[in-house]
Design a protein around this motif. Structure first.
Motif, PDB file in Angstrom:
ATOM      1  N   ALA A  89       0.858  -1.187   0.000  1.00  0.00           N
ATOM      2  CA  ALA A  89       0.000   0.000   0.000  1.00  0.00           C
ATOM      3  C   ALA A  89       0.894   1.237   0.000  1.00  0.00           C
ATOM      4  O   ALA A  89       1.530   1.557   1.006  1.00  0.00           O
ATOM      5  N   PHE A  90       0.961   1.894  -1.147  1.00  0.00           N
ATOM      6  CA  PHE A  90       1.765   3.105  -1.298  1.00  0.00           C
ATOM      7  C   PHE A  90       0.907   4.313  -0.948  1.00  0.00           C
ATOM      8  O   PHE A  90      -0.148   4.523  -1.551  1.00  0.00           O
ATOM      9  N   ILE A  91       1.373   5.132  -0.007  1.00  0.00           N
ATOM     10  CA  ILE A  91       0.654   6.326   0.418  1.00  0.00           C
ATOM     11  C   ILE A  91       1.327   7.544  -0.221  1.00  0.00           C
ATOM     12  O   ILE A  91       2.560   7.650  -0.216  1.00  0.00           O
ATOM     13  N   ASP A  92       0.518   8.466  -0.756  1.00  0.00           N
ATOM     14  CA  ASP A  92       1.019   9.704  -1.390  1.00  0.00           C
ATOM     15  C   ASP A  92       1.958   9.405  -2.555  1.00  0.00           C
ATOM     16  O   ASP A  92       2.976  10.079  -2.747  1.00  0.00           O
ATOM     17  N   TYR A  93       1.621   8.414  -3.356  1.00  0.00           N
ATOM     18  CA  TYR A  93       2.481   7.999  -4.459  1.00  0.00           C
ATOM     19  C   TYR A  93       2.625   9.092  -5.512  1.00  0.00           C
ATOM     20  O   TYR A  93       3.615   9.138  -6.222  1.00  0.00           O
ATOM     21  N   ASP A  94       1.644   9.980  -5.598  1.00  0.00           N
ATOM     22  CA  ASP A  94       1.727  11.069  -6.563  1.00  0.00           C
ATOM     23  C   ASP A  94       2.956  11.939  -6.322  1.00  0.00           C
ATOM     24  O   ASP A  94       3.537  12.464  -7.272  1.00  0.00           O
ATOM     25  N   ARG A  95       3.367  12.101  -5.084  1.00  0.00           N
ATOM     26  CA  ARG A  95       4.544  12.919  -4.771  1.00  0.00           C
ATOM     27  C   ARG A  95       5.811  12.266  -5.307  1.00  0.00           C
ATOM     28  O   ARG A  95       6.694  12.930  -5.848  1.00  0.00           O
ATOM     29  N   VAL A  99       8.456  13.505  -8.659  1.00  0.00           N
ATOM     30  CA  VAL A  99       9.907  13.711  -8.653  1.00  0.00           C
ATOM     31  C   VAL A  99      10.666  12.621  -9.415  1.00  0.00           C
ATOM     32  O   VAL A  99      11.765  12.867  -9.897  1.00  0.00           O
ATOM     33  N   CYS A 100      10.081  11.440  -9.523  1.00  0.00           N
ATOM     34  CA  CYS A 100      10.725  10.317 -10.230  1.00  0.00           C
ATOM     35  C   CYS A 100       9.686   9.609 -11.103  1.00  0.00           C
ATOM     36  O   CYS A 100       9.338   8.443 -10.842  1.00  0.00           O
ATOM     37  N   PRO A 101       9.176  10.295 -12.124  1.00  0.00           N
ATOM     38  CA  PRO A 101       8.053   9.713 -12.881  1.00  0.00           C
ATOM     39  C   PRO A 101       8.367   8.375 -13.551  1.00  0.00           C
ATOM     40  O   PRO A 101       7.536   7.465 -13.525  1.00  0.00           O
ATOM     41  N   GLU A 102       9.537   8.248 -14.125  1.00  0.00           N
ATOM     42  CA  GLU A 102       9.859   6.990 -14.808  1.00  0.00           C
ATOM     43  C   GLU A 102       9.980   5.843 -13.807  1.00  0.00           C
ATOM     44  O   GLU A 102       9.415   4.769 -14.005  1.00  0.00           O
ATOM     45  N   ALA A 103      10.699   6.075 -12.718  1.00  0.00           N
ATOM     46  CA  ALA A 103      10.854   5.032 -11.703  1.00  0.00           C
ATOM     47  C   ALA A 103       9.505   4.671 -11.090  1.00  0.00           C
ATOM     48  O   ALA A 103       9.231   3.492 -10.844  1.00  0.00           O
ATOM     49  N   ALA A 104       8.659   5.672 -10.852  1.00  0.00           N
ATOM     50  CA  ALA A 104       7.344   5.411 -10.263  1.00  0.00           C
ATOM     51  C   ALA A 104       6.521   4.495 -11.149  1.00  0.00           C
ATOM     52  O   ALA A 104       5.845   3.583 -10.658  1.00  0.00           O
ATOM     53  N   HIS A 105       6.582   4.709 -12.442  1.00  0.00           N
ATOM     54  CA  HIS A 105       5.846   3.846 -13.370  1.00  0.00           C
ATOM     55  C   HIS A 105       6.461   2.450 -13.417  1.00  0.00           C
ATOM     56  O   HIS A 105       5.748   1.444 -13.379  1.00  0.00           O
ATOM     57  N   VAL A 106       7.779   2.378 -13.483  1.00  0.00           N
ATOM     58  CA  VAL A 106       8.449   1.080 -13.580  1.00  0.00           C
ATOM     59  C   VAL A 106       8.181   0.244 -12.323  1.00  0.00           C
ATOM     60  O   VAL A 106       7.965  -0.973 -12.416  1.00  0.00           O
ATOM     61  N   VAL A 107       8.164   0.864 -11.153  1.00  0.00           N
ATOM     62  CA  VAL A 107       7.874   0.132  -9.920  1.00  0.00           C
ATOM     63  C   VAL A 107       6.502  -0.525 -10.008  1.00  0.00           C
ATOM     64  O   VAL A 107       6.344  -1.712  -9.700  1.00  0.00           O
ATOM     65  N   ASP A 135      -6.570  13.257 -10.590  1.00  0.00           N
ATOM     66  CA  ASP A 135      -6.450  13.099 -12.039  1.00  0.00           C
ATOM     67  C   ASP A 135      -5.213  12.319 -12.459  1.00  0.00           C
ATOM     68  O   ASP A 135      -4.929  12.204 -13.648  1.00  0.00           O
ATOM     69  N   ILE A 136      -4.479  11.776 -11.503  1.00  0.00           N
ATOM     70  CA  ILE A 136      -3.255  11.055 -11.844  1.00  0.00           C
ATOM     71  C   ILE A 136      -3.583   9.874 -12.756  1.00  0.00           C
ATOM     72  O   ILE A 136      -4.623   9.230 -12.609  1.00  0.00           O
ATOM     73  N   GLN A 137      -2.685   9.622 -13.684  1.00  0.00           N
ATOM     74  CA  GLN A 137      -2.839   8.496 -14.601  1.00  0.00           C
ATOM     75  C   GLN A 137      -1.477   7.857 -14.803  1.00  0.00           C
ATOM     76  O   GLN A 137      -0.454   8.528 -14.765  1.00  0.00           O
ATOM     77  N   PHE A 138      -1.497   6.581 -15.020  1.00  0.00           N
ATOM     78  CA  PHE A 138      -0.281   5.845 -15.340  1.00  0.00           C
ATOM     79  C   PHE A 138      -0.544   5.058 -16.612  1.00  0.00           C
ATOM     80  O   PHE A 138      -1.658   4.591 -16.848  1.00  0.00           O
ATOM     81  N   ASP A 139       0.494   4.915 -17.411  1.00  0.00           N
ATOM     82  CA  ASP A 139       0.395   4.022 -18.554  1.00  0.00           C
ATOM     83  C   ASP A 139       0.157   2.614 -18.020  1.00  0.00           C
ATOM     84  O   ASP A 139       0.425   2.327 -16.846  1.00  0.00           O
ATOM     85  N   PRO A 140      -0.335   1.713 -18.871  1.00  0.00           N
ATOM     86  CA  PRO A 140      -0.569   0.343 -18.407  1.00  0.00           C
ATOM     87  C   PRO A 140       0.684  -0.267 -17.768  1.00  0.00           C
ATOM     88  O   PRO A 140       1.810   0.046 -18.153  1.00  0.00           O
ATOM     89  N   VAL A 141       0.445  -1.117 -16.786  1.00  0.00           N
ATOM     90  CA  VAL A 141       1.531  -1.822 -16.107  1.00  0.00           C
ATOM     91  C   VAL A 141       1.239  -3.315 -16.176  1.00  0.00           C
ATOM     92  O   VAL A 141       0.105  -3.736 -16.026  1.00  0.00           O
ATOM     93  N   GLY A 142       2.274  -4.102 -16.437  1.00  0.00           N
ATOM     94  CA  GLY A 142       2.060  -5.540 -16.558  1.00  0.00           C
ATOM     95  C   GLY A 142       1.036  -5.865 -17.636  1.00  0.00           C
ATOM     96  O   GLY A 142       0.279  -6.814 -17.507  1.00  0.00           O
ATOM     97  N   ALA A 143       0.986  -5.038 -18.681  1.00  0.00           N
ATOM     98  CA  ALA A 143       0.035  -5.185 -19.798  1.00  0.00           C
ATOM     99  C   ALA A 143      -1.416  -5.017 -19.362  1.00  0.00           C
ATOM    100  O   ALA A 143      -2.331  -5.457 -20.033  1.00  0.00           O
ATOM    101  N   MET A 144      -1.620  -4.368 -18.215  1.00  0.00           N
ATOM    102  CA  MET A 144      -2.966  -4.115 -17.689  1.00  0.00           C
ATOM    103  C   MET A 144      -3.072  -2.637 -17.331  1.00  0.00           C
ATOM    104  O   MET A 144      -2.093  -2.024 -16.939  1.00  0.00           O
TER     105      MET A 144
END
Length: 160
Positions: A89-95, A99-107, A135-144
């Protein structure tokens, strides 16, 4: 949470309710204060400590993929091997994502991929992601897709 391994939450109350339901079903829930991470290294230190990664953990995304795979599929670092599964359970993941958008998506992608592998072995790995940004959005992860929880799925339900 039935449609994706990674589920978004805006209201902290709804996340807390989901966490409580999972804990009531014997899931091990690991809460991670992602809002405190200002670097990718902060994230690695926090996850490694929370999941009891071995000393040889490399503190990079490839190492995270490897060690999280061990946790999800074999459980040597998860102290609840007999439990229903593991919830991150990630809290305040938007923050962290700011600061690390690519790493946040890859995680999230790593978690989704490892959750799928775990499911094949009849183990469960779930990721709940709290965001202060409705309004946060992420590209698909794990093909989902990364989807909002059922109570906040409609945009109108994420407005004050």
């Amino acid at each position: 949470m039935g449609n994706t391994f990674v589920t978004l939450f805006w209201r902290q109350r709804l996340l807390d309710q989901a966490v409580q339901r999972l804990e009531d079903r014997d899931f091990r829930v690991v809460r991670l204060a992602a809002g405190q991470w200002s670097t990718e290294q902060d994230m690695h230190r926090a996850i490694a400590a929370a999941l009891h990664f071995p000393d040889y953990y490399g503190h990079n995304l490839d190492a995270l993929n490897d060690c999280l795979g061990d946790v999800a599929c074999y459980g040597p670092y998860d102290d609840s091997e007999e439990g229903a599964g593991l919830v991150l359970a990630f809290i305040d993941y938007d923050r962290f994502a700011a600061v690390c958008p690519e790493a946040a998506h890859v995680v999230l992608d790593i978690i989704a991929d490892r959750a799928r592998h775990a499911a094949v072995l009849q183990r469960r790995l779930i990721c709940l992601v709290h965001s202060n940004d409705p309004d946060i959005q992420f590209d698909p992860v794990g093909a989902m897709p990364v989807m909002w929880n059922s109570d906040e799925w409609l945009d109108a339900n994420r407005r004050g």
